[in-house]
Design a protein around this motif. Structure first.
Motif, PDB file in Angstrom:
ATOM      1  N   MET A  93       0.562  -0.978   0.373  1.00 12.58           N
ATOM      2  CA  MET A  93      -0.424  -0.091  -0.241  1.00 12.58           C
ATOM      3  C   MET A  93       1.481   0.766   0.047  1.00 12.58           C
ATOM      4  O   MET A  93       1.839   0.663   0.211  1.00 12.58           O
ATOM      5  CB  MET A  93      -0.393  -0.128   1.072  1.00 12.58           C
ATOM      6  N   GLU A  94       0.201   1.994  -0.304  1.00 13.42           N
ATOM      7  CA  GLU A  94       1.275   3.659   0.062  1.00 13.42           C
ATOM      8  C   GLU A  94      -0.143   4.200   0.673  1.00 13.42           C
ATOM      9  O   GLU A  94      -1.266   3.934   0.638  1.00 13.42           O
ATOM     10  CB  GLU A  94       1.385   4.339  -1.233  1.00 13.42           C
ATOM     11  N   LEU A  95       0.566   5.211   1.650  1.00 11.55           N
ATOM     12  CA  LEU A  95      -0.250   6.030   2.515  1.00 11.55           C
ATOM     13  C   LEU A  95      -0.127   7.187   2.327  1.00 11.55           C
ATOM     14  O   LEU A  95       1.246   8.044   1.956  1.00 11.55           O
ATOM     15  CB  LEU A  95      -0.071   6.341   3.778  1.00 11.55           C
ATOM     16  N   THR A 132      -3.385  18.476  -5.787  1.00 12.51           N
ATOM     17  CA  THR A 132      -4.457  16.805  -5.508  1.00 12.51           C
ATOM     18  C   THR A 132      -4.975  16.929  -3.986  1.00 12.51           C
ATOM     19  O   THR A 132      -6.454  16.365  -3.805  1.00 12.51           O
ATOM     20  CB  THR A 132      -3.828  15.974  -5.769  1.00 12.51           C
ATOM     21  N   GLY A 133      -4.631  17.484  -3.346  1.00  8.16           N
ATOM     22  CA  GLY A 133      -4.905  18.269  -2.503  1.00  8.16           C
ATOM     23  C   GLY A 133      -4.576  16.586  -0.620  1.00  8.16           C
ATOM     24  O   GLY A 133      -5.333  16.401   0.460  1.00  8.16           O
ATOM     25  N   TRP A 134      -3.496  15.495  -1.903  1.00 10.86           N
ATOM     26  CA  TRP A 134      -3.069  14.660  -0.836  1.00 10.86           C
ATOM     27  C   TRP A 134      -1.494  14.516  -0.557  1.00 10.86           C
ATOM     28  O   TRP A 134      -0.788  15.228  -2.178  1.00 10.86           O
ATOM     29  CB  TRP A 134      -3.492  13.659  -1.491  1.00 10.86           C
ATOM     30  N   LEU A 135      -0.676  14.092  -0.411  1.00  6.89           N
ATOM     31  CA  LEU A 135       0.553  13.852  -0.111  1.00  6.89           C
ATOM     32  C   LEU A 135       0.553  12.431   0.371  1.00  6.89           C
ATOM     33  O   LEU A 135       0.566  11.939   1.157  1.00  6.89           O
ATOM     34  CB  LEU A 135       1.394  14.251   0.741  1.00  6.89           C
ATOM     35  N   GLU A 136       1.705  11.745  -0.659  1.00  7.65           N
ATOM     36  CA  GLU A 136       1.925  10.012  -0.578  1.00  7.65           C
ATOM     37  C   GLU A 136       3.583  10.212   0.401  1.00  7.65           C
ATOM     38  O   GLU A 136       4.360  11.430   0.032  1.00  7.65           O
ATOM     39  CB  GLU A 136       2.850   9.713  -2.278  1.00  7.65           C
ATOM     40  N   VAL A 137       3.130   9.234   1.488  1.00 11.08           N
ATOM     41  CA  VAL A 137       4.061   9.803   2.405  1.00 11.08           C
ATOM     42  C   VAL A 137       5.451   8.664   3.168  1.00 11.08           C
ATOM     43  O   VAL A 137       6.117   8.694   3.308  1.00 11.08           O
ATOM     44  CB  VAL A 137       3.949  10.456   4.120  1.00 11.08           C
ATOM     45  N   CYS A 138       4.215   7.777   2.531  1.00 13.24           N
ATOM     46  CA  CYS A 138       4.630   6.260   3.201  1.00 13.24           C
ATOM     47  C   CYS A 138       4.367   4.636   2.356  1.00 13.24           C
ATOM     48  O   CYS A 138       3.593   4.758   1.894  1.00 13.24           O
ATOM     49  CB  CYS A 138       4.251   5.968   4.126  1.00 13.24           C
ATOM     50  N   GLY A 139       5.514   4.169   2.026  1.00 13.05           N
ATOM     51  CA  GLY A 139       4.959   2.546   1.409  1.00 13.05           C
ATOM     52  C   GLY A 139       5.686   1.794   2.392  1.00 13.05           C
ATOM     53  O   GLY A 139       5.616   1.445   3.520  1.00 13.05           O
ATOM     54  N   LEU A 140       4.077   0.375   2.287  1.00  7.47           N
ATOM     55  CA  LEU A 140       3.744   0.196   3.230  1.00  7.47           C
ATOM     56  C   LEU A 140       3.168  -1.187   2.614  1.00  7.47           C
ATOM     57  O   LEU A 140       3.145  -1.552   1.819  1.00  7.47           O
ATOM     58  CB  LEU A 140       3.155   0.526   4.175  1.00  7.47           C
ATOM     59  N   GLY A 141       3.416  -1.946   3.270  1.00  2.90           N
ATOM     60  CA  GLY A 141       2.511  -3.366   3.288  1.00  2.90           C
ATOM     61  C   GLY A 141       2.648  -4.865   4.280  1.00  2.90           C
ATOM     62  O   GLY A 141       3.623  -4.573   5.586  1.00  2.90           O
ATOM     63  N   MET A 142       1.835  -5.823   4.593  1.00  5.59           N
ATOM     64  CA  MET A 142       2.331  -7.173   5.502  1.00  5.59           C
ATOM     65  C   MET A 142       3.838  -7.796   4.580  1.00  5.59           C
ATOM     66  O   MET A 142       3.692  -8.061   3.612  1.00  5.59           O
ATOM     67  CB  MET A 142       1.359  -7.730   5.133  1.00  5.59           C
ATOM     68  N   VAL A 143       4.922  -8.144   5.673  1.00  8.30           N
ATOM     69  CA  VAL A 143       5.937  -7.993   5.246  1.00  8.30           C
ATOM     70  C   VAL A 143       5.785 -10.054   3.772  1.00  8.30           C
ATOM     71  O   VAL A 143       4.981 -10.974   4.707  1.00  8.30           O
ATOM     72  CB  VAL A 143       7.337  -8.942   6.461  1.00  8.30           C
TER      73      VAL A 143
END
Ligand code: DAH
Length: 354
Positions: A266-268, A288-299
């Protein structure tokens, strides 16, 4: 004549009284204006000379001139005394006691990225995470292979780096400047086993150089490995982190993405901290109103296994974010290069680096 005598006596005594209660040079100047100025008490008397008869005038003139000399003298004497006292007082205020121990120079401040790192680490410590560090000169093995990015993997294209040995000769043992903090996941799992909660801040390197990319930048990695870890714990932790870091509740959204080392990935995005989504021309969120700040996921189970942990028993989540970007967003720094060019004047010119 006796009328003039009275007036002279009157002026003299009122002057003496006023002079007696004057304690500053400024006050004295006012006094001078009040008696000797254009509309001063004595000046008025001097002007009235013309109304006297020619016989009376010389004597009256002498009396008044004597009075003027007297007042001027008194003012001058008083001025000297007051100036001396004021100088002495000012000197006493500014007096430097050279025997005092040095107070030191005003200390510098943390670099905004270091400050950001400390703040994020401290929030994560509050959630039970420890800090783990890894080498900046990393093996291909930890940087890519163990993270499910074999040599042929297209995801490597986005992370070209600086090689310290020829990958063809040394294979997965070849040395490179790490492209992300993710290899610290592997090193930490191998070293500490499960359960595990760590954050890994540090410098990373890529073959990038433009206004928004620097060949060296800073990331922070998070890893949690426990039993029965759910995606909701990951969401909750990151929302807590973002709201804690920016100091208020921000809208957020999790978007599907892809990383080889997580599944699902995912991306937050958080609501634009600059315009809150209200400015279509916003330069920070590009409207866009949004800022991409973090990549994430289940390992990914492959990664858990690379870390020497049984993926049948343990699972977990990971995330990675750019600390430079977080610092820029929080402190309103509009060009990445300010962070690295060593010119502190940008930060001293009233920027809100608190
Ligand atoms: N390593 C990724 C990068 O540099 C960031 C990242 C994404 C780290 C997802 C993670 C993750 O741990 O789960 O682009």
């Amino acid at each position: 004549m006796s009328d003039l005598d009275n007036q002279v006596r009157e002026v003299k005594s009122s002057f003496d009284r006023a002079a007696g209660s004057t304690t500053t040079t400024d006050g004295l100047q006012e006094l001078k204006v009040r008696y000797l100025g254009k509309k001063g008490a004595l000046t008025v008397l001097l002007k009235s000379l013309k109304d006297l008869s020619p016989e009376e005038r010389p004597l009256a003139g002498e009396v008044l001139n004597t009075l003027r000399d007297e007042l001027e003298r008194k003012i001058e004497n008083k001025k000297q005394a007051l100036t001396r006292a004021e100088d002495a007082a000012a000197e006493a205020m500014e007096k430097i006691d050279v025997t005092l121990p040095p107070r030191g120079r005003p200390a510098g401040a943390f670099h905004p990225v270091a400050q950001t790192m400390h703040e994020i680490v401290s929030i994560m410590q509050g959630l039970g995470y420890s800090v783990a560090l890894g080498p900046e000169i990393e093996e291909d093995h930890y940087n890519f292979e163990c993270l499910n990015m074999p040599s042929w993997h297209p995801a490597r294209d986005m992370q070209d780096t600086f090689y310290l040995s020829n990958p063809e000769d040394a294979g997965s043992g070849s040395l490179l400047l790490r492209t992300h903090t993710s290899p610290v996941q592997i090193r930490s799992m191998l070293r500490y086993g499960a359960p595990l909660r760590i954050v890994c801040p540090g410098k990373v390197y890529r073959r990038d150089n433009d206004p928004t990319h620097s060949p060296m930048f800073n990331q922070l990695e998070g890893l949690l490995i426990e039993e029965n870890v759910s995606f909701s714990i990951l969401k909750g932790s990151l929302v807590e982190l973002m709201n804690g870091f920016f100091g208020r509740e921000l809208k957020n959204r999790f978007r599907a993405s892809y990383f080889p080392f997580t599944e699902p990935s995912m991306e937050l995005d958080i609501e634009c901290v600059d315009c809150g989504g209200k400015n279509p021309g916003c330069r920070v969120c590009k409207g866009t109103g949004w800022l991409e700040v973090c990549g994430l996921g289940m390992v990914h189970p492959f990664v858990v296994r690379s870390g020497g942990i049984d993926p049948e028993k343990y699972n977990g989540f990971a995330f990675g974010m750019g600390l430079d970007r977080m610092a820029m967003l929080k402190y309103g720094i509009n060009d990445l290069r300010y962070l690295f060019n060593g010119n502190v004047s940008y930060f001293l010119s009233g920027r809100n680096v608190s």
